[in-house]
Design a protein around this motif. Sequence first.
Motif, mmCIF file in Angstrom:
data_model
loop_
_atom_site.group_PDB
_atom_site.id
_atom_site.type_symbol
_atom_site.label_atom_id
_atom_site.label_comp_id
_atom_site.label_asym_id
_atom_site.label_seq_id
_atom_site.Cartn_x
_atom_site.Cartn_y
_atom_site.Cartn_z
ATOM 1 N N LEU A 230 0.456 -0.950 -0.369
ATOM 2 C CA LEU A 230 0.340 0.246 0.161
ATOM 3 C C LEU A 230 0.711 1.622 -0.182
ATOM 4 O O LEU A 230 0.569 2.019 -0.294
ATOM 5 C CB LEU A 230 -1.295 -0.005 1.468
ATOM 6 N N GLU A 231 1.861 1.156 1.435
ATOM 7 C CA GLU A 231 2.520 2.259 0.945
ATOM 8 C C GLU A 231 3.354 2.060 -0.417
ATOM 9 O O GLU A 231 3.493 3.737 -0.944
ATOM 10 C CB GLU A 231 3.999 2.504 1.457
ATOM 11 N N PHE A 256 -4.085 9.878 -2.196
ATOM 12 C CA PHE A 256 -2.898 9.046 -1.473
ATOM 13 C C PHE A 256 -1.738 9.602 -2.729
ATOM 14 O O PHE A 256 -1.754 8.860 -3.625
ATOM 15 C CB PHE A 256 -3.229 7.611 -1.535
ATOM 16 N N GLY A 258 0.935 8.338 -1.330
ATOM 17 C CA GLY A 258 2.362 7.596 -0.230
ATOM 18 C C GLY A 258 2.506 8.514 1.419
ATOM 19 O O GLY A 258 3.844 8.069 1.950
ATOM 20 N N LYS A 260 2.501 9.838 4.990
ATOM 21 C CA LYS A 260 2.750 8.908 5.984
ATOM 22 C C LYS A 260 1.221 9.052 7.427
ATOM 23 O O LYS A 260 0.214 7.858 7.057
ATOM 24 C CB LYS A 260 3.461 9.274 7.519
ATOM 25 N N LEU A 263 -1.597 6.882 4.329
ATOM 26 C CA LEU A 263 -1.185 5.693 5.163
ATOM 27 C C LEU A 263 -1.937 5.609 5.568
ATOM 28 O O LEU A 263 -2.533 4.154 5.970
ATOM 29 C CB LEU A 263 0.151 5.388 4.637
ATOM 30 N N ASP A 264 -1.292 6.010 7.114
ATOM 31 C CA ASP A 264 -2.147 5.562 8.325
ATOM 32 C C ASP A 264 -3.705 4.900 8.098
ATOM 33 O O ASP A 264 -4.071 4.342 9.029
ATOM 34 C CB ASP A 264 -1.623 6.678 9.596
#
Length: 317
Positions: A230-231, A256, A258, A260, A263-264
């Motif tokens: 996913l990252e 999105f 990338g 943080k 992503l969370d």
Amino acid sequence: MKTVKQYLASDFEAVTGLIKEHLDPNEVLVNEKSYELFIAGGKKIRPTFTLLVGKLGEDDKFPDVLRASASLELIHMSSLVHDDIIDNSELRRGKSTVYYEHGYLQAVNTGNYLLSTSLSLVSTIEHHGLHESFSKAIREIIDGELFQLDHQFNAHQTMDDYYRKIYRKTALLIELSIKMGAYASNVDQKTLAVLLDYGYHIGMSFQIVDDCLDFIGNEETLGKPKFSDLENGHYTLPVLILRDEDPDFRRQLESFDGGKAQLDGLIDALLHSDAIDQAIAVSNSHIRKALEAIEGIEEPIRAYLQEIAEKLSNRLN
């Protein structure tokens, strides 16, 4: 009854000897890194299929089966090195990747060296169908890597895009492993067709499970950091399932890049949904179809193919 690992133990000693012989480290760094990748281990699932299928054919052809098995492990290792470049990965099987430790050019050379060594191992096997299938599969694997790269961070890719991607990434190599064992030992075409049906479903299930483990597995088992797919913008089945069911998640995915915090948020939404359970159900469906396909295969090979299928399906437990 012996386990499949016990049943093939002496054969794997021979395969290991062939690989060590061709990757014997010397003063050239690419040889050394290639050898380290092999020693680091892995499931060796592809040469396992080649060896098992080869035992259904002619006994005097088994040395060619061993060479084909070694070749399959090398081509798999090559694809992992190139994957690490695409994914900008720091770890592979708990160790620094060639890309992270030595840079882009060294990683490309290592992957290419493994691929060329794989070609050298099968070059002496006299079977036109084997060489044709091998070269076609290499082309498709490379096409798959390019396709994966083109679809990074693509929130609008289709389910068919995903299935095409995992077929080229995993199922294709398992099908090739089966073909190599069959062609090298002259297994009949009817039996081969049945085994290829099994291999397709095993391969699809295997990759879907891997994609689920990226969210719910542990890093020691994975051999790489969790959530890395996913990252890196590789949207797997759980992600696509939730995208199609949850408009809020879809909007998050579309924005999105990338980051943080983003992503969370995506991970939290996934772990609080049933998307992973739905993906596991798809994997289990492939396992059932794989087991149905081999009902007529002779023992003990059928039992060992069943054992592999059951072990793969239990990796999530």
